[in-house]
Design a protein around this motif. Sequence first.
Motif, PDB file in Angstrom:
ATOM      1  N   ILE A 119       0.839  -1.200   0.000  1.00 38.49           N
ATOM      2  CA  ILE A 119       0.000   0.000   0.000  1.00 38.49           C
ATOM      3  C   ILE A 119       0.875   1.251   0.000  1.00 38.49           C
ATOM      4  N   TYR A 120       1.987   1.188  -0.748  1.00 34.37           N
ATOM      5  CA  TYR A 120       2.889   2.332  -0.853  1.00 34.37           C
ATOM      6  C   TYR A 120       3.392   2.408  -2.285  1.00 34.37           C
ATOM      7  N   SER A 121       3.816   3.607  -2.683  1.00 32.67           N
ATOM      8  CA  SER A 121       4.398   3.723  -4.020  1.00 32.67           C
ATOM      9  C   SER A 121       5.864   4.117  -3.964  1.00 32.67           C
ATOM     10  N   GLY A 122       6.258   4.910  -2.978  1.00 36.41           N
ATOM     11  CA  GLY A 122       7.649   5.350  -2.969  1.00 36.41           C
ATOM     12  C   GLY A 122       8.019   6.019  -1.665  1.00 36.41           C
ATOM     13  N   GLY A 123       8.887   7.021  -1.778  1.00 44.75           N
ATOM     14  CA  GLY A 123       9.506   7.640  -0.617  1.00 44.75           C
ATOM     15  C   GLY A 123       8.544   8.103   0.471  1.00 44.75           C
ATOM     16  N   LEU A 124       7.431   8.732   0.062  1.00 44.45           N
ATOM     17  CA  LEU A 124       6.494   9.251   1.061  1.00 44.45           C
ATOM     18  C   LEU A 124       5.953   8.114   1.935  1.00 44.45           C
ATOM     19  N   TYR A 504      12.318  14.714 -12.673  1.00 41.71           N
ATOM     20  CA  TYR A 504      13.287  15.584 -11.996  1.00 41.71           C
ATOM     21  C   TYR A 504      14.462  14.811 -11.402  1.00 41.71           C
ATOM     22  N   LYS A 505      14.310  13.501 -11.285  1.00 44.05           N
ATOM     23  CA  LYS A 505      15.402  12.697 -10.720  1.00 44.05           C
ATOM     24  C   LYS A 505      16.479  12.375 -11.767  1.00 44.05           C
ATOM     25  N   ARG A 506      16.209  12.686 -13.015  1.00 43.70           N
ATOM     26  CA  ARG A 506      17.186  12.592 -14.114  1.00 43.70           C
ATOM     27  C   ARG A 506      17.923  11.243 -14.174  1.00 43.70           C
ATOM     28  N   TYR A 569      10.454  -2.750  -8.889  1.00 42.23           N
ATOM     29  CA  TYR A 569      11.115  -2.245  -7.680  1.00 42.23           C
ATOM     30  C   TYR A 569      10.147  -2.229  -6.496  1.00 42.23           C
ATOM     31  N   ASP A 570      10.543  -2.824  -5.405  1.00 39.32           N
ATOM     32  CA  ASP A 570       9.739  -2.749  -4.175  1.00 39.32           C
ATOM     33  C   ASP A 570      10.691  -2.775  -2.976  1.00 39.32           C
ATOM     34  N   MET A 571      10.146  -2.828  -1.773  1.00 40.46           N
ATOM     35  CA  MET A 571      10.991  -2.753  -0.584  1.00 40.46           C
ATOM     36  C   MET A 571      11.954  -3.945  -0.490  1.00 40.46           C
ATOM     37  N   HIS A 572      11.514  -5.062  -1.025  1.00 42.10           N
ATOM     38  CA  HIS A 572      12.347  -6.260  -0.951  1.00 42.10           C
ATOM     39  C   HIS A 572      13.603  -6.077  -1.806  1.00 42.10           C
ATOM     40  N   LEU A 573      13.391  -5.692  -3.062  1.00 40.81           N
ATOM     41  CA  LEU A 573      14.521  -5.431  -3.954  1.00 40.81           C
ATOM     42  C   LEU A 573      15.356  -4.270  -3.422  1.00 40.81           C
ATOM     43  N   ALA A 574      14.675  -3.266  -2.865  1.00 38.21           N
ATOM     44  CA  ALA A 574      15.377  -2.101  -2.324  1.00 38.21           C
ATOM     45  C   ALA A 574      16.410  -2.521  -1.282  1.00 38.21           C
ATOM     46  N   ARG A 575      16.049  -3.448  -0.427  1.00 34.15           N
ATOM     47  CA  ARG A 575      16.989  -3.888   0.615  1.00 34.15           C
ATOM     48  C   ARG A 575      18.237  -4.509  -0.001  1.00 34.15           C
ATOM     49  N   LEU A 577      19.500  -4.021  -3.016  1.00 34.16           N
ATOM     50  CA  LEU A 577      20.309  -3.052  -3.753  1.00 34.16           C
ATOM     51  C   LEU A 577      21.045  -2.108  -2.803  1.00 34.16           C
ATOM     52  N   LYS A 578      20.356  -1.627  -1.761  1.00 33.94           N
ATOM     53  CA  LYS A 578      20.959  -0.645  -0.875  1.00 33.94           C
ATOM     54  C   LYS A 578      21.903  -1.288   0.141  1.00 33.94           C
ATOM     55  N   GLN A 579      22.051  -2.600   0.031  1.00 34.41           N
ATOM     56  CA  GLN A 579      23.044  -3.283   0.857  1.00 34.41           C
ATOM     57  C   GLN A 579      24.176  -3.838   0.011  1.00 34.41           C
ATOM     58  N   ARG A 592      14.911  20.034  -6.180  1.00 32.73           N
ATOM     59  CA  ARG A 592      13.607  19.363  -6.170  1.00 32.73           C
ATOM     60  C   ARG A 592      13.541  18.119  -5.296  1.00 32.73           C
ATOM     61  N   GLU A 593      14.698  17.551  -4.944  1.00 36.27           N
ATOM     62  CA  GLU A 593      14.655  16.374  -4.077  1.00 36.27           C
ATOM     63  C   GLU A 593      14.565  16.877  -2.650  1.00 36.27           C
ATOM     64  N   ALA A 594      13.335  16.979  -2.153  1.00 33.55           N
ATOM     65  CA  ALA A 594      13.138  17.620  -0.859  1.00 33.55           C
ATOM     66  C   ALA A 594      14.075  17.025   0.191  1.00 33.55           C
ATOM     67  N   GLY A 596      14.965  12.883   0.012  1.00 34.63           N
ATOM     68  CA  GLY A 596      15.529  11.635  -0.506  1.00 34.63           C
ATOM     69  C   GLY A 596      15.926  10.805   0.695  1.00 34.63           C
ATOM     70  N   THR A 597      15.650   9.506   0.633  1.00 32.11           N
ATOM     71  CA  THR A 597      16.035   8.654   1.749  1.00 32.11           C
ATOM     72  C   THR A 597      16.807   7.429   1.304  1.00 32.11           C
ATOM     73  N   SER A 598      16.764   7.105   0.013  1.00 31.39           N
ATOM     74  CA  SER A 598      17.416   5.848  -0.389  1.00 31.39           C
ATOM     75  C   SER A 598      18.926   5.925  -0.146  1.00 31.39           C
ATOM     76  N   GLY A 599      19.501   7.104  -0.334  1.00 32.17           N
ATOM     77  CA  GLY A 599      20.938   7.247  -0.091  1.00 32.17           C
ATOM     78  C   GLY A 599      21.304   7.038   1.370  1.00 32.17           C
TER      79      GLY A 599
HETATM   80  C1  LIG Z   1      13.695   4.384   0.251  1.00 27.31           C
HETATM   81  C2  LIG Z   1      12.789   4.034  -0.858  1.00 27.31           C
HETATM   82  C3  LIG Z   1      12.286   5.019  -1.712  1.00 27.31           C
HETATM   83  C4  LIG Z   1      12.666   6.476  -1.573  1.00 27.31           C
HETATM   84  O1  LIG Z   1      13.766   6.741  -2.378  1.00 27.31           O
HETATM   85  P1  LIG Z   1      14.257   8.239  -2.670  1.00 27.31           P
HETATM   86  O2  LIG Z   1      15.691   8.259  -2.438  1.00 27.31           O
HETATM   87  O3  LIG Z   1      13.550   9.134  -1.719  1.00 27.31           O
HETATM   88  O4  LIG Z   1      13.908   8.487  -4.082  1.00 27.31           O
HETATM   89  C5  LIG Z   1      11.433   4.639  -2.732  1.00 27.31           C
HETATM   90  N1  LIG Z   1      11.082   3.354  -2.911  1.00 27.31           N
HETATM   91  C6  LIG Z   1      11.545   2.372  -2.116  1.00 27.31           C
HETATM   92  C7  LIG Z   1      11.116   0.967  -2.359  1.00 27.31           C
HETATM   93  C8  LIG Z   1      12.408   2.680  -1.064  1.00 27.31           C
HETATM   94  O5  LIG Z   1      12.848   1.701  -0.273  1.00 27.31           O
END
Ligand SMILES: *Cc1c(COP(=O)(O)O)cnc(C)c1O
Length: 708
Positions: A119-124, A504-506, A569-575, A577-579, A592-594, A596-599
């Motif tokens: 029930i999520y799409s992205g950063g928010l 805007y994320k280019r 892309y979802d939270m599972h794949l995100a883990r 990649l970010k590891q 424009r990137e208020a 950002g949290t993935s970094g």
């Molecule tokens: C952390 C995260 C985001 C947010 O990424 P940004 O750096 O804010 O663009 C979006 N999607 C997923 C699945 C994430 O884990």
Amino acid sequence: MTPLDDKIPEKIKRLGELAYNLWWSWTPEARELFRRLDYPLWRRTKHNPVQMLQEISPVALAEAANDAAFVRRYNKVMLKFDHMRNTDETWFNQTYPELKDKTIAYFSFEFGLHNSVPIYSGGLGILSGDHAKEASDLGLPFVGIGYMYPQGYFRQHIPSHGWQEANYEQLDLSKTPIRPVLTEDGQLFKVGIHMGGRHIFVRVWRIEVGRISLLLLDTDVDDNDPWDRELSARLYSGDTEMRIRQEILLGLGGVRVLRAMGYNPDAYHMNEGHSAFLLLECIREKVAQGMSFEEAKAQVQKQTMFTTHTPVPAGHDTFGFHLVEQYFAGFWDQMGISREQLLGLGGHEEEWGMAFNMTVLALRLSGQANGVSKLHGKVSREMWQPVWPSRTVSQVPISSITNGIHVPTWVAGEMNELFTKYLGPNWVDKQDDPAIWQRMADMPDEELWQTHLDLKRKMNNYIRSRTRQSWINGRNDPTQVLTSGTLLDPDALTIGFARRFATYKRASLIFRDVDRLCKLLLDIHRPVQIVFAGKAHPADEPGKMLIQHIYNLAKHNKLGGRVAFVEDYDMHLARYLKQGVDVWLNTPRRPREASGTSGMKASLNGIPNLSIMDGWWAEGYNGANGWAIGGAEFNDYEEQDSYDANSIYQLLEEEIVPLYYKRDRDDIPRGWVEVMRETIRSNSAMFSMRRMVKEYVNGMYVKALNGR
Ligand SMILES: *Cc1c(COP(=O)(O)O)cnc(C)c1O
């Protein structure tokens, strides 16, 4: 009681209870317990214990119940679980004992808690989910309100032509930890709401997130007309009218649902303007109790807080006055004001004329407002100054609290073990204290590097196994198998880029000079590769074009399979990649990137950022913990892009690639490991969700809870 209890043997009976509280997902011992129960099934269900316990064979369960070591582990986890739920000694209770019986209601359109709850799409959404988890960890008196989307957000498939396909699947709720709220006599709990001359019923679902609950609204009930049942079907789809109805339901309906369930919030936090109609409902309630509009407004201001999340104009919902009028006809009387006054509360000059702007409504009526990084706070004060015509920009009452990430959710298990060894067994409890991170100095290069290589290998294996599975399923042709990472080299310097494909994320900036990039990718001794992932909003044609552009490049033989695009892309794949990558790339068009949290997630796992100085990185970068792209600012987009792209190439050619491949006799890149160590040391406390939630509490919540 959970639906799984009948199946589970007595000795490990409460596994069901554990599976139905997402606390397990950020508690390593609990994760390990489920992993050990049936590892292949654990992987196949993408770490979904509810589904796993449904599908597991009774034999495997019986074996676990008879395995003394497993039962010991189980008992330990349950002890911890019970302690978490029963203890009074939380940070919040100890810091603000006089406020422990209060309630903070937190409203968000989306919550990203775990991939089994789409029930999520992205950063928010991830931010709301992380916020809720930390609210639990710190013991806040907190309840979350959001939406149950029975079809969730879409699953992404990329055919060989590269044009993203969006597939919606009906969510099988029995495979999620979401449960219906029932009345005392076991019936579905429903609340009726008037909206634009119609009567709509809302039912409520509950998710347990450690100590706290999230309540999710859903209109898919028999009593409703089909048009109304669709209202909550999907996240971010439909036209403006659908959108205003969703926002009325969340804001206004959310308050009514809370009341009907016996909650009496003392403070309200609106995560984004989507829920700002709650302000009107709160005023109406007070007017109904006999206050004047002005008195009610002053009271409501004391209780309410609003967080804005983007400087991109399209990210702020606006509605034509006719729509607001249609849905709020008569409501203004109940608020003690006129039609014009109500419309005026959100009235704002847009590029195309006056309209009703949800951010403006939230800014006018809530007592406290903030942006999500220092730079974003500044940009927001400039952007919304017209709402306070008599004030200068610096007097605009929008502060900032920089975002963070929920550390236990995003730290890799392997990295957690290393932190435990060198920072101390209770490092998680002190995660927001910069002092404990100074102990990174004691961590030997060898161990940090080896752990990173393990995580990199895990990511590679995961990407391959996904590709292999879709090849077996017959969903992919050979081109797709190639582009999804089959030719990735486990030893090459790997750059990761994964996020929503908003223009805007280019995302394609690094391809601006393909020949120059190719020299880097195809260097025989020091190869570089890039892994992409991310979804474009289904209505965002330019975003989808970006994906197609990158996808076509990834297919091109000239790039030698060194660019991969991993779909869905979802939270599972995100883990993973970010590891597991070596460098995290971030190329937004500043400012424009208020935040950002993935970094931040990458950094916590020792992955340095290569990023534009925007959002959080403008605060995080210290010259030794990663790289800053560009620096000069241009008004012309073309000029900016070519300057920034040149900066990326230069940094890669002159600093990043040489440093990564500079190995000593035992094959360890000492200089690189030093950057890894520094990124962990300098960023982890500062960008933790714990630091962030404490700032909200100390700076905003306490004020609102005290009605000041
Ligand atoms: C952390 C995260 C985001 C947010 O990424 P940004 O750096 O804010 O663009 C979006 N999607 C997923 C699945 C994430 O884990």
